[in-house]
Design a protein around this motif. Structure first.
Motif, PDB file in Angstrom:
ATOM      1  N   GLU A  31     -37.444 -41.473   1.156  1.00 26.97           N
ATOM      2  CA  GLU A  31     -37.516 -42.815   1.744  1.00 26.97           C
ATOM      3  C   GLU A  31     -36.164 -43.513   1.662  1.00 26.97           C
ATOM      4  N   LEU A  32     -35.455 -43.352   0.551  1.00 24.81           N
ATOM      5  CA  LEU A  32     -34.129 -43.944   0.400  1.00 24.81           C
ATOM      6  C   LEU A  32     -33.161 -43.361   1.434  1.00 24.81           C
ATOM      7  N   GLU A  33     -33.219 -42.045   1.600  1.00 20.93           N
ATOM      8  CA  GLU A  33     -32.356 -41.389   2.580  1.00 20.93           C
ATOM      9  C   GLU A  33     -32.675 -41.880   3.991  1.00 20.93           C
ATOM     10  N   ARG A  34     -33.961 -42.019   4.310  1.00 20.55           N
ATOM     11  CA  ARG A  34     -34.378 -42.519   5.619  1.00 20.55           C
ATOM     12  C   ARG A  34     -33.829 -43.922   5.860  1.00 20.55           C
ATOM     13  N   ASP A  35     -33.939 -44.787   4.854  1.00 17.28           N
ATOM     14  CA  ASP A  35     -33.469 -46.160   5.002  1.00 17.28           C
ATOM     15  C   ASP A  35     -31.954 -46.203   5.224  1.00 17.28           C
ATOM     16  N   ILE A  36     -31.228 -45.351   4.516  1.00 15.63           N
ATOM     17  CA  ILE A  36     -29.769 -45.291   4.696  1.00 15.63           C
ATOM     18  C   ILE A  36     -29.428 -44.829   6.105  1.00 15.63           C
ATOM     19  N   LEU A  37     -30.134 -43.816   6.596  1.00 12.66           N
ATOM     20  CA  LEU A  37     -29.873 -43.318   7.951  1.00 12.66           C
ATOM     21  C   LEU A  37     -30.228 -44.355   9.007  1.00 12.66           C
ATOM     22  N   LYS A  38     -31.288 -45.125   8.786  1.00  9.67           N
ATOM     23  CA  LYS A  38     -31.647 -46.192   9.723  1.00  9.67           C
ATOM     24  C   LYS A  38     -30.519 -47.209   9.821  1.00  9.67           C
ATOM     25  N   LYS A  39     -29.955 -47.582   8.668  1.00  9.93           N
ATOM     26  CA  LYS A  39     -28.858 -48.552   8.668  1.00  9.93           C
ATOM     27  C   LYS A  39     -27.632 -47.979   9.361  1.00  9.93           C
ATOM     28  N   ILE A  71     -25.593 -49.430  12.630  1.00  9.73           N
ATOM     29  CA  ILE A  71     -24.148 -49.730  12.594  1.00  9.73           C
ATOM     30  C   ILE A  71     -23.432 -49.006  13.724  1.00  9.73           C
ATOM     31  N   PHE A  72     -23.730 -47.709  13.907  1.00 11.20           N
ATOM     32  CA  PHE A  72     -23.027 -46.936  14.924  1.00 11.20           C
ATOM     33  C   PHE A  72     -23.463 -47.306  16.342  1.00 11.20           C
ATOM     34  N   SER A  73     -24.683 -47.725  16.528  1.00  7.89           N
ATOM     35  CA  SER A  73     -25.120 -48.113  17.872  1.00  7.89           C
ATOM     36  C   SER A  73     -24.502 -49.433  18.292  1.00  7.89           C
ATOM     37  N   LYS A  74     -24.206 -50.306  17.342  1.00  5.87           N
ATOM     38  CA  LYS A  74     -23.548 -51.576  17.664  1.00  5.87           C
ATOM     39  C   LYS A  74     -22.077 -51.379  17.989  1.00  5.87           C
ATOM     40  N   SER A  75     -21.405 -50.457  17.308  1.00  4.70           N
ATOM     41  CA  SER A  75     -19.965 -50.267  17.487  1.00  4.70           C
ATOM     42  C   SER A  75     -19.643 -49.591  18.809  1.00  4.70           C
ATOM     43  N   GLY A  76     -20.589 -48.928  19.450  1.00  9.59           N
ATOM     44  CA  GLY A  76     -20.342 -48.233  20.705  1.00  9.59           C
ATOM     45  C   GLY A  76     -20.334 -49.151  21.903  1.00  9.59           C
ATOM     46  N   ARG A  77     -20.749 -50.392  21.739  1.00 12.98           N
ATOM     47  CA  ARG A  77     -20.830 -51.320  22.876  1.00 12.98           C
ATOM     48  C   ARG A  77     -19.514 -51.923  23.215  1.00 12.98           C
TER      49      ARG A  77
END
Length: 61
Positions: free
Chosen positions: A43-51, A55-61
């Motif tokens: 669950e911790l790993e999932r939460d980190i990947l979600k964040k 972050i990466f989807s915002k920087s591509g705009r």
């Protein structure tokens, strides 16, 4: 009973306080503990990947 009186181990059952405050677990309890730990890690790993995706989807705009 006096507040600082020593109580015989037999009064509380064998393995009640095995040392260092660690409980003696049955094999089933050990397996459950291990699976709960693995679930928490996943669950911790999932939460980190979600964040990271956010972050990466915002920087591509």
């Amino acid at each position: 009973m006096k507040p600082n009186a020593v109580v015989p181990r037999s009064q509380f059952g064998e393995g009640s306080f095995p040392g260092n405050g660690n409980l003696k677990l049955t094999p089933e309890q050990e397996k459950i503990h291990e699976l709960e730990k693995r679930l928490k890690d996943a669950e911790l790993e999932r939460d980190i990947l979600k964040k990271a995706i956010g972050i990466f989807s915002k920087s591509g705009r």
